[in-house]
Design a protein around this motif. Structure first.
Motif, short mmCIF file in Angstrom:
data_model
loop_
_atom_site.label_atom_id
_atom_site.label_comp_id
_atom_site.label_asym_id
_atom_site.label_seq_id
_atom_site.Cartn_x
_atom_site.Cartn_y
_atom_site.Cartn_z
N ALA A 1 0.86 -1.19 0.00
CA ALA A 1 0.00 0.00 0.00
C ALA A 1 0.89 1.23 0.00
O ALA A 1 1.77 1.35 0.84
N SER A 2 0.67 2.12 -0.94
CA SER A 2 1.40 3.39 -0.93
C SER A 2 0.79 4.34 0.08
O SER A 2 1.47 5.16 0.67
N GLN A 3 -0.54 4.22 0.25
CA GLN A 3 -1.24 4.94 1.31
C GLN A 3 -2.34 4.02 1.84
O GLN A 3 -2.88 3.20 1.09
N ILE A 4 -2.66 4.19 3.13
CA ILE A 4 -3.79 3.45 3.70
C ILE A 4 -4.43 4.33 4.77
O ILE A 4 -3.72 5.09 5.46
N ASP A 5 -5.76 4.28 4.88
CA ASP A 5 -6.42 5.10 5.90
C ASP A 5 -6.95 4.21 7.03
O ASP A 5 -6.75 2.99 7.02
N ARG A 6 -7.64 4.82 7.99
CA ARG A 6 -7.99 4.06 9.20
C ARG A 6 -9.05 3.01 8.96
O ARG A 6 -9.25 2.13 9.78
N PHE A 7 -9.78 3.10 7.83
CA PHE A 7 -10.73 2.04 7.50
C PHE A 7 -10.11 0.99 6.56
O PHE A 7 -10.79 0.07 6.14
N GLY A 8 -8.84 1.18 6.24
CA GLY A 8 -8.19 0.21 5.37
C GLY A 8 -8.35 0.49 3.89
O GLY A 8 -8.04 -0.36 3.07
N SER B 1 -2.48 3.46 -6.68
CA SER B 1 -2.58 4.02 -8.04
C SER B 1 -1.61 5.17 -8.29
O SER B 1 -0.75 5.07 -9.16
N CYS B 2 -1.77 6.25 -7.56
CA CYS B 2 -0.91 7.41 -7.79
C CYS B 2 -1.02 8.36 -6.61
O CYS B 2 -1.97 8.29 -5.83
N ILE B 3 -0.05 9.27 -6.50
CA ILE B 3 -0.07 10.29 -5.46
C ILE B 3 -0.46 11.61 -6.12
O ILE B 3 0.03 11.94 -7.21
N GLY B 4 -1.34 12.35 -5.44
CA GLY B 4 -1.84 13.60 -6.01
C GLY B 4 -3.13 13.33 -6.77
O GLY B 4 -3.68 12.24 -6.70
N PRO B 5 -3.62 14.36 -7.47
CA PRO B 5 -4.89 14.18 -8.18
C PRO B 5 -4.76 13.12 -9.28
O PRO B 5 -3.78 13.14 -10.03
N TRP B 6 -5.74 12.24 -9.39
CA TRP B 6 -5.65 11.15 -10.35
C TRP B 6 -5.54 11.70 -11.78
O TRP B 6 -4.85 11.12 -12.63
N GLU B 7 -6.21 12.83 -12.04
CA GLU B 7 -6.24 13.37 -13.40
C GLU B 7 -4.85 13.77 -13.87
O GLU B 7 -4.54 13.67 -15.05
N LYS B 8 -4.03 14.29 -12.95
CA LYS B 8 -2.64 14.64 -13.30
C LYS B 8 -1.79 14.36 -12.07
O LYS B 8 -1.55 15.24 -11.24
N PRO B 9 -1.36 13.13 -11.93
CA PRO B 9 -0.70 12.71 -10.68
C PRO B 9 0.64 13.42 -10.46
O PRO B 9 1.35 13.72 -11.41
N LYS B 10 0.91 13.66 -9.20
CA LYS B 10 2.25 14.13 -8.83
C LYS B 10 3.23 12.99 -9.04
O LYS B 10 4.33 13.18 -9.52
N ALA B 11 2.82 11.80 -8.64
CA ALA B 11 3.64 10.60 -8.86
C ALA B 11 2.71 9.46 -9.29
O ALA B 11 1.83 9.04 -8.54
N MET B 12 2.91 9.01 -10.51
CA MET B 12 2.16 7.85 -10.98
C MET B 12 2.79 6.62 -10.34
O MET B 12 4.00 6.41 -10.43
N PRO C 1 3.77 8.42 8.64
CA PRO C 1 2.55 9.22 8.40
C PRO C 1 2.31 9.49 6.92
O PRO C 1 1.21 9.87 6.54
N ARG C 2 3.31 9.30 6.09
CA ARG C 2 3.10 9.48 4.65
C ARG C 2 2.32 8.31 4.06
O ARG C 2 1.69 8.44 3.02
N VAL C 3 2.40 7.16 4.72
CA VAL C 3 1.67 5.98 4.24
C VAL C 3 0.34 5.84 4.99
O VAL C 3 -0.71 5.60 4.38
N PHE C 4 0.39 6.01 6.30
CA PHE C 4 -0.82 5.89 7.12
C PHE C 4 -1.45 7.28 7.21
O PHE C 4 -1.11 8.08 8.09
N VAL C 5 -2.36 7.55 6.28
CA VAL C 5 -2.87 8.92 6.09
C VAL C 5 -4.35 9.01 6.47
O VAL C 5 -5.07 8.02 6.50
N ARG C 6 -4.78 10.25 6.73
CA ARG C 6 -6.20 10.49 7.03
C ARG C 6 -7.07 10.12 5.85
O ARG C 6 -8.15 9.57 6.00
N GLU C 7 -6.61 10.50 4.67
CA GLU C 7 -7.40 10.24 3.47
C GLU C 7 -6.46 9.86 2.34
O GLU C 7 -5.50 10.59 2.07
N VAL C 8 -6.73 8.76 1.71
CA VAL C 8 -5.88 8.34 0.58
C VAL C 8 -6.25 9.17 -0.66
O VAL C 8 -7.39 9.62 -0.79
N ASP C 9 -5.28 9.38 -1.54
CA ASP C 9 -5.55 10.21 -2.73
C ASP C 9 -6.47 9.48 -3.71
O ASP C 9 -7.29 10.11 -4.38
#
Lengths: 284, 255
Positions: B102-109, B114-125, B150-158
């Motif tokens: 998992a590149s990111q995961i939130d408290r509900f799992g 997929s990508c970091i940043g907005p899906w339409e134009k990712p900061k990192a694909m 904290p970069r992986v265990f985030v409040r909200e995944v992108d």
């Protein structure tokens, strides 16, 4: 029985700007790279490329031939992220349709069974439905369950690469995984099969059994003999992935000059034979 | 203790991931990556002999296959065929338990591959959706995260690739096969065994404090009053890991 042997150039000449192309194989495994390279020798552009993506998708993006990529991932396997595809996505240089990888199977089943869609749970609850607002769900008429209706993945032209084929288009896959190449052929209006070696029909089983004959001639428009046609992706048991060449390819994503150099040496060449010679010179 | 039998962090990670398979019986176990693969092979060689495991390509293998080796190594034999088409058939059938990253995961799992940043134009694909959407609504899923931060265990995944408990609950009956059993990291073991299925600290690896895990987690983690320590590998397990499953020490290099 018909002889469907054509040149790789004839096969890709069927492409027109804006067409949808399905590409067989998986990741950096048994990709029909000779066809991909031949596409680069035509002026065709604005393609929609549908693929369990590997360097096929990466090269076509890097060469500016892709308007829309339809994918679930793009990987070089031993290099987890396809770097050229990554660049294209981060620059928003291509339109993107990103699905779950199993949805591809569902879409190919629908297309090959002449159904408008195939229902699946894959995608429910995920952002697949958010980023693909055209995707619809369908309620089961029996249980009422709401499922994703994966639309038939119909493509204009499909390209696949197999180990052996006869001139009529019967294909033997000798590797452990046939992937979905038969479904790509059936999902396409025209399907072209490249093969390591064209053999007479009575030699199709020399290295396998009838279970290896996953492509049959009813699915196939044209057959191309392309030794090392999957290079640099793997084509086991005939050859493994050319890891050092793949690293060179991946490194060329670092800046436009490196890509120009790579393309100049290996892709802007007269034909497939010239590519194979350039590779042989490079590794000598 | 000699370096060969000295227990290191990677061993606790492998054992904790192996424990995720406990009770699964005869199912197709799909651990992705060296550490999860070592865990699957360890579980099968000890307490979960029914697991079906592949060579990482398309052959199901019986026996103890070393990481990086092909069928035949260490006396292994093929016992089945698992090309990608059959992987999808099996995962839709449901007799499968996958361990993904998992590149990111939130408290509900909810998990993002997929990508970091907005899906339409990712900061990192990143990897793209891969099979995460289908896996998580069809069968049991666990996660291996070697860099608990904290970069992986985030409040909200992108982007939501793998479906978490809140979204599965919103789907209702159609998501009845959803289960995220464990999240194993370099610091400890997490699960969702709380009333509202939010992430809970299940154990900390030896030498890690609860505070370290809390600090490395970017959302409110459910922490029981008393947090156990991840169990040690047994002598048999260490023997299997050192001599058969991971003789080259690949797991130690990844943790």
């Amino acid at each position: 029985m018909s002889d469907k042997v054509v040149s790789v150039e004839d096969a890709v000449a069927t492409l027109e700007d804006g067409m949808t192309v399905g590409i067989g194989g998986w990741g950096s495994r048994r990709k029909p790279m000779a066809f991909v390279r031949a596409i680069l020798r035509t002026p065709v552009k604005d393609l929609t490329v549908v693929s369990w993506g590997g360097p096929d998708l990466g090269i076509l993006c890097a060469a500016g031939r892709v308007r829309r990529a339809v994918y679930a991932f793009a990987t070089l396997d031993s290099i987890p992220l396809e770097p050229h595809f990554r660049r294209a996505r981060e620059a928003a240089a291509v339109e993107a349709t990103e699905w779950d990888e199993g949805m591809f199977y569902a879409g190919l089943l629908a297309a090959s069974l002449r159904l408008p869609f195939f229902p699946t749970r894959a995608g429910l609850g995920s952002d697949v439905l958010r980023i693909n607002p055209d995707l619809r769900t369908v309620a089961s008429p029996y249980t009422g369950e709401e499922l994703v209706a994966v639309p038939a993945l119909e493509v204009d032209v499909a390209f696949v690469h197999v180990h052996r084929a006869d001139p009529a288009g019967n294909g033997a896959v000798l590797g452990v995984d046939p992937y979905f190449d038969d479904l790509w052929c059936k999902a396409a209006r025209h399907a072209f099969v490249s093969t390591e070696r064209i053999v007479a029909t009575d030699h199709l089983l020399d290295e396998g059994t009838t279970r290896n004959l996953t492509i049959d001639r009813t699915m196939v428009t044209g057959v191309v003999e392309a030794p090392h046609g999957a290079h640099f992706t793997e084509c086991e048991p005939d050859y493994g992935r050319d890891e050092s060449f793949q690293r060179l390819y991946a490194a060329s994503a670092k800046d436009p000059d490196l890509w120009a150099e790579f393309a100049g040496t290996y892709l802007d060449v007269e034909d497939e034979a010239a590519y194979q010679e350039a590779v042989a010179r490079g590794s000598a | 203790m000699s370096p060969d039998t000295e227990i290191v962090r990677a061993d606790h990670c492998v054992v904790a991931l192996a424990e995720a398979f406990r009770g699964d019986g005869e199912i197709f176990a799909s651990p992705m990556g060296n550490v999860p693969m070592a865990a699957g092979r360890l579980a099968r060689a000890t307490f979960e002999p029914g697991l079906l495991l592949t060579d990482g390509i398309a052959t199901a293998v019986q026996g103890v296959l070393p990481l990086g080796a092909g069928v035949g190594a260490n006396g292994t034999v093929p016992e089945g065929w698992m090309p990608f088409r059959k992987v999808f058939d099996t995962l839709w059938w449901g007799r499968r338990h996958v361990i993904m990253g998992a590149s990111q995961i939130d408290r509900f799992g909810n998990q993002n591959l997929s990508c970091i940043g907005p899906w339409e134009k990712p900061k990192a694909m990143l990897l793209g959706m891969r099979g995460a959407p289908g896996n998580t609504v069809n069968h049991t899923t666990s996660y291996w995260i070697p860099n608990h931060s904290p970069r992986v265990f985030v409040r909200e995944v992108d982007v939501v690739s793998g479906v978490g408990y809140d979204r599965a609950a919103a789907l209702g009956e159609v998501a009845r096969f959803h289960e995220i059993r464990r999240v194993v990291t370099n610091l400890g073991v997490l699960d969702f065994e709380t009333a509202d299925h939010t992430m809970r600290l299940r154990s900390v690896h030896p030498g890690v404090t609860v505070g370290e895990v809390v600090d490395a987690t970017g959302f409110d983690l459910a922490v029981p009053e008393s947090v156990p320590v991840t169990r040690d590998p047994t002598a048999e397990e260490i023997g299997l890991l050192r001599t058969q499953i991971d003789p080259d020490g690949l797991c130690g290099r990844e943790v």
